[in-house]
Scaffold this active site. Structure first.
Site, mmCIF file in Angstrom:
data_model
loop_
_atom_site.group_PDB
_atom_site.id
_atom_site.type_symbol
_atom_site.label_atom_id
_atom_site.label_comp_id
_atom_site.label_asym_id
_atom_site.label_seq_id
_atom_site.Cartn_x
_atom_site.Cartn_y
_atom_site.Cartn_z
ATOM 1 C CB CYS A 1 4.655 5.375 -43.645
ATOM 2 S SG CYS A 1 6.066 4.284 -43.442
ATOM 3 C CG HIS B 1 2.510 9.385 -39.440
ATOM 4 N ND1 HIS B 1 1.991 8.334 -40.155
ATOM 5 C CD2 HIS B 1 3.862 9.321 -39.602
ATOM 6 C CE1 HIS B 1 2.978 7.669 -40.728
ATOM 7 N NE2 HIS B 1 4.122 8.233 -40.412
ATOM 8 C CG HIS C 1 4.627 2.727 -38.778
ATOM 9 N ND1 HIS C 1 3.548 2.763 -39.645
ATOM 10 C CD2 HIS C 1 5.487 3.683 -39.210
ATOM 11 C CE1 HIS C 1 3.768 3.685 -40.566
ATOM 12 N NE2 HIS C 1 4.930 4.260 -40.325
#
Lengths: 427, 396
Positions: free
Chosen positions: A177, A317, A354
């Site tokens: 990620c 994040h 995400h």
């Protein structure tokens, strides 16, 4: 050379001169930014495959861009093409089919999917029982040559390189990620080393397929707050219960500042600093003491030659998993101390979900737009504050603010941490 | 003015079908004994199986081993060998600033689950419901972590404490080349003094065979050396392998008394469209860029993997250069992402011994060579994309 600009460490300055983005909110910067400023969610109930028996049924899918054969590899590539086209049009660099620099492309690992396996099996002998040899015999018929290339990891970057004419060996990378931020980092480094004056950096991910969803679900990483889907992603809220998988891509044209000025390009922003640090604690969990993330943020600030007081906004994040958001807060608290109380920190993932391998690149685009438009994106779905995370998350509504410098965080499975310091031009 | 920065190879970890470590590979490749090939287990596909490894030696915790599938175990094990060989294993001060670039493919699937599901799908009343139920019920949660490409690097961080940075490149043979190239560029450019770079590949997997068979890339039937496959249309004989290099700046190595196996002087890489003649032109260009090589003390270690027409074109390009050629894929097989790191490792081993490996097979391009070995050009021609050449040199 007259007017040569160097950063505080004497290195070439890295400018951003073109950006493209596609998310579940739409195609292009204009539509995405308008939706983000309105606090809109791009998340919805998945329509792509049957949902029977699944714990999670919400995602940020992109259903408005065709891909044939429909699979993660193909849609991942389509999204990259869309984002790159917008970025190159804005940068007005090179010419059609020629980009004067290398390609760094972040994408997820992809593989043959069930539909393809079924088709390959059906082409094989009808022997009973079915074995892997049957499947291999189906592949050996030679009817699926195109799929052979499609599912090689290098094929997405290869096709992007071919279409847009990037130079040299295209690099495909995965740092989970953090991938999108790593792609930008590789471009920054190549320009600083003087190897190139321009780089095309892309993050793209279209892996909302059944098996990927199940795999994340089995790790208990996903939100199961399926109804209403637009409220599933709740970063920094007390009732956050996991992240929401989403698709998207972003492309950035990075250039040596002097070269960009010399050709009359418009400078959208500066990549001032990049920090990375790996975590050796656990395969999926970050070190609970936050040391690697603290070190990563500090590395990024040091690379930009600025202190924490120089940061006006953090593009977090902020996945919405119980663990990440707590760890991210604690780490920021260690770095920013009292400054954190007055520091707006928001999570784009509250709206676009995400986007995994693309997230770092997409959030860089939104960070630059934040500075260009002097307006900070909200963290939506912030209804139940978490007393353990006392942050100004820019709750629910976008906010006018002068922002000269943004810290953008990206963390991933496998102990991957990358932070970027992005600055307005002129800073 | 300080000396120009130099990249020394101060650590090598290498495992393949030929065995474990430097001496095993040097002995196997100089003896002319030939490859270890299994032609029956995955027939009709010949495969070079991994030599037996005592995993406990480099991955002491069984819990760590259980969290990995074979490709990650091979890689984590071999990274440990490389760190040990460089003398930095367990040196937390150095490991905390060691930068890692891993070239990785996709991890193992559970093939028995896949086949069971495919079998069931043929007759399932509701395919969607069936697939959801089976995946939710049959997939092992931890298998995901064995599949994610960046989790080889993640495991190396966990097991060996390499945490300076961690990047994973994907994209077949070219990813192995670019991992080494970027590490070299960063080292020379001064953004790191010590790097761990490499990859791992498990050939003994039906799901991997499926991926390459879809594209028609595999050799069928009896094994043959890579130069001798053209008449059969060419093809890969996959080989399990893992290779890691410790690249270290010369002054850094000298300061801690580390001895180099060899110097990595340059890596040139690119992408051609693979139209007729492209591979030959591309490889010739990359070799030219490395500068002239003395035929009395130089050789070419070819990354040819046997796919056509890439291998025939590379052969034609190399034949005109007047240097002895050794194609190691004839002996260790095709290790995709790991191929180039393995070949740089083999070149460094040969240079450290000062002697080239024996010719193998009946193709005249593998000319005998008895001279002292000082320089090696290492080529890479990906089975479908990517061409490259690197220069590895002996250190006085």
């Amino acid at each position: 050379m007259a007017g040569e600009r160097r950063d505080r460490q004497g290195r070439p300055v890295v400018a951003i001169t073109g950006m493209g983005v596609v998310t579940s909110l739409g195609i292009g910067k204009a539509d995405n930014w308008a939706a983000i400023m309105a606090g809109k969610s791009g998340l919805s109930t998945i329509k792509r495959f049957p949902l029977d028996g699944l714990k999670t049924t919400v995602a940020g899918t992109i259903d408005f861009i065709p891909a044939e054969p429909f699979c993660a590899a193909e849609l991942t590539e389509r999204l990259a093409h869309v984002a790159v086209e917008e970025a190159l049009a804005e940068a007005a660099i090179g010419r059609k089919g020629y980009f004067p620099g290398p390609l760094f492309l972040a994408m997820p690992p992809v593989e043959t999917e069930w539909e393809q396996r079924e088709a390959v099996l059906a082409a094989g002998p009808t022997a009973e029982p079915v074995t892997y040899a049957t499947l291999l015999a189906g592949a050996a018929t030679g009817k699926f040559r195109a799929w052979g290339e499609r599912f090689l990891f290098g094929s997405v970057a290869d096709h992007v390189a071919e279409r847009f004419g990037t130079q040299g060996s295209p690099i495909t990378l995965s740092t989970a990620c953090a991938s999108g931020a790593s792609a930008i980092q590789l471009g920054v480094e190549a320009i600083r080393r003087g190897e190139t004056r321009a780089a095309l950096c892309v993050g793209t991910d279209a892996t909302v397929n059944l098996e990927s969803l199940v795999r994340f679900s089995l790790l208990s990483a996903l939100s199961t707050a399926n109804e209403p889907p637009e409220e599933a992603s709740k970063p920094f809220s007390k009732n956050r219960d996991g992240f929401v998988m989403a698709e998207g891509a972003a492309a950035l044209v990075l250039e040596d500042y002097d070269a960009a000025i010399a050709r009359g390009a418009r400078i959208l922003g500066i990549v001032e600093g990049v920090g990375e640090l790996a975590d050796s604690f656990h395969r999926t969990r970050a070190s609970p003491d936050g040391k690697p993330v603290i070190g990563c943020i500090r590395n990024a600030l040091a690379d930009a030659s600025v202190g924490p007081e120089a940061i006006d906004h953090v593009n977090a994040h902020g996945t919405g998993t119980p663990e990440n958001d707590k760890m991210e807060y604690n780490s920021m608290n260690a770095v920013f101390g009292d400054l954190l109380k007055a520091l707006p920190v928001s999570s784009n993932k509250s709206m676009v979900g995400h986007t995994l391998s693309a997230a770092g690149a997409i959030e860089t685009v939104f960070s630059i737009l934040t500075m260009v438009n002097s307006r900070i994106p909200p963290t939506i779905n912030y209804k139940v504050p978490d007393p353990a995370i006392p942050l100004d998350v820019v709750p629910n509504v976008a906010r006018d603010a002068e922002v000269a410098r943004v810290l953008s965080n990206s963390f991933g499975f496998g102990g991957q941490n990358v932070c970027l310091v992005l600055a307005r031009e002129p800073a | 003015m300080p000396d120009r920065r130099e990249a020394w190879i101060t650590g090598i970890g290498l495992v393949s079908s030929l065995g474990e470590g430097l001496e095993a590979h040097y002995t196997a490749l100089t003896s002319g004994a030939g490859p270890t090939v299994d032609e029956t287990r995955f027939a009709p596909y010949p495969v070079h199986p991994m030599a037996p490894l005592d995993l406990d030696k480099q991955i002491p915790k069984r819990g760590d081993q259980r969290q990995m599938e074979p490709w990650q175990r091979y890689g984590t094990y071999t990274a440990g060998l490389a760190l040990e060989s460089a003398g930095i294993k367990g040196n937390t001060e150095i490991l905390s600033r060691t930068h890692m670039i891993v070239a990785a493919g996709g991890g193992e699937r559970d093939n028995s689950v896949d086949i069971k599901i495919l079998d069931g799908l043929r007759t399932a009343e509701s395919k969607g419901r069936f697939l959801n139920d089976r995946l939710m019920g049959d997939l092992r949660p931890t298998l995901f972590l064995a599949q994610l490409s960046n989790l080889l690097a993640g495991n190396i961080s966990i097991v060996h404490g390499v945490v300076g940075s961690s990047r994973t490149f994907m994209g077949e043979e070219a990813s192995g080349v670019d991992a080494v190239r970027i590490a070299l560029s960063r080292l020379i450019g001064g953004t790191g003094d010590i790097f761990l770079v490499g990859g791992a590949f498990n050939a003994e997997r039906e799901d991997m065979l499926l991926l390459f068979e879809l594209g028609g890339a595999l050799l069928h039937g009896a094994y043959a050396p890579v130069w001798e496959r053209a008449a059969r249309g060419g093809g890969l004989a996959l080989g399990s392998m893992a290779a890691f290099l410790v690249l270290e700046e010369k002054a850094h190595a000298l300061a801690r008394g580390a001895k180099p196996f060899a110097r990595l002087a340059a890596v040139q890489s690119g992408r051609s469209r693979r139209n007729a003649g492209d591979v030959a032109a591309s490889i010739s260009g990359h070799l030219d860029a490395l500068g002239p090589l003395d035929p009395a003390s130089s050789a070419i270690l070819s990354g040819a993997v046997g796919t056509e027409t890439a291998t025939s074109e590379e052969r034609a390009a190399l034949a005109g250069r007047g240097l002895p050629v050794r194609a190691t894929a004839s002996l260790i097989g095709a290790g995709i992402e790991s191929q180039f790191p393995a070949n740089v490792a083999l070149a460094a081993i040969a240079l450290s011994k000062g002697a080239l490996f024996a010719p193998f097979g009946s193709d005249a391009i593998e000319a005998p060579f008895t001279g002292p070995l000082r320089q090696m050009a290492v080529t890479s021609v990906g089975h479908w994309r990517g061409e490259a050449a690197a220069l590895v040199e002996a250190v006085d």
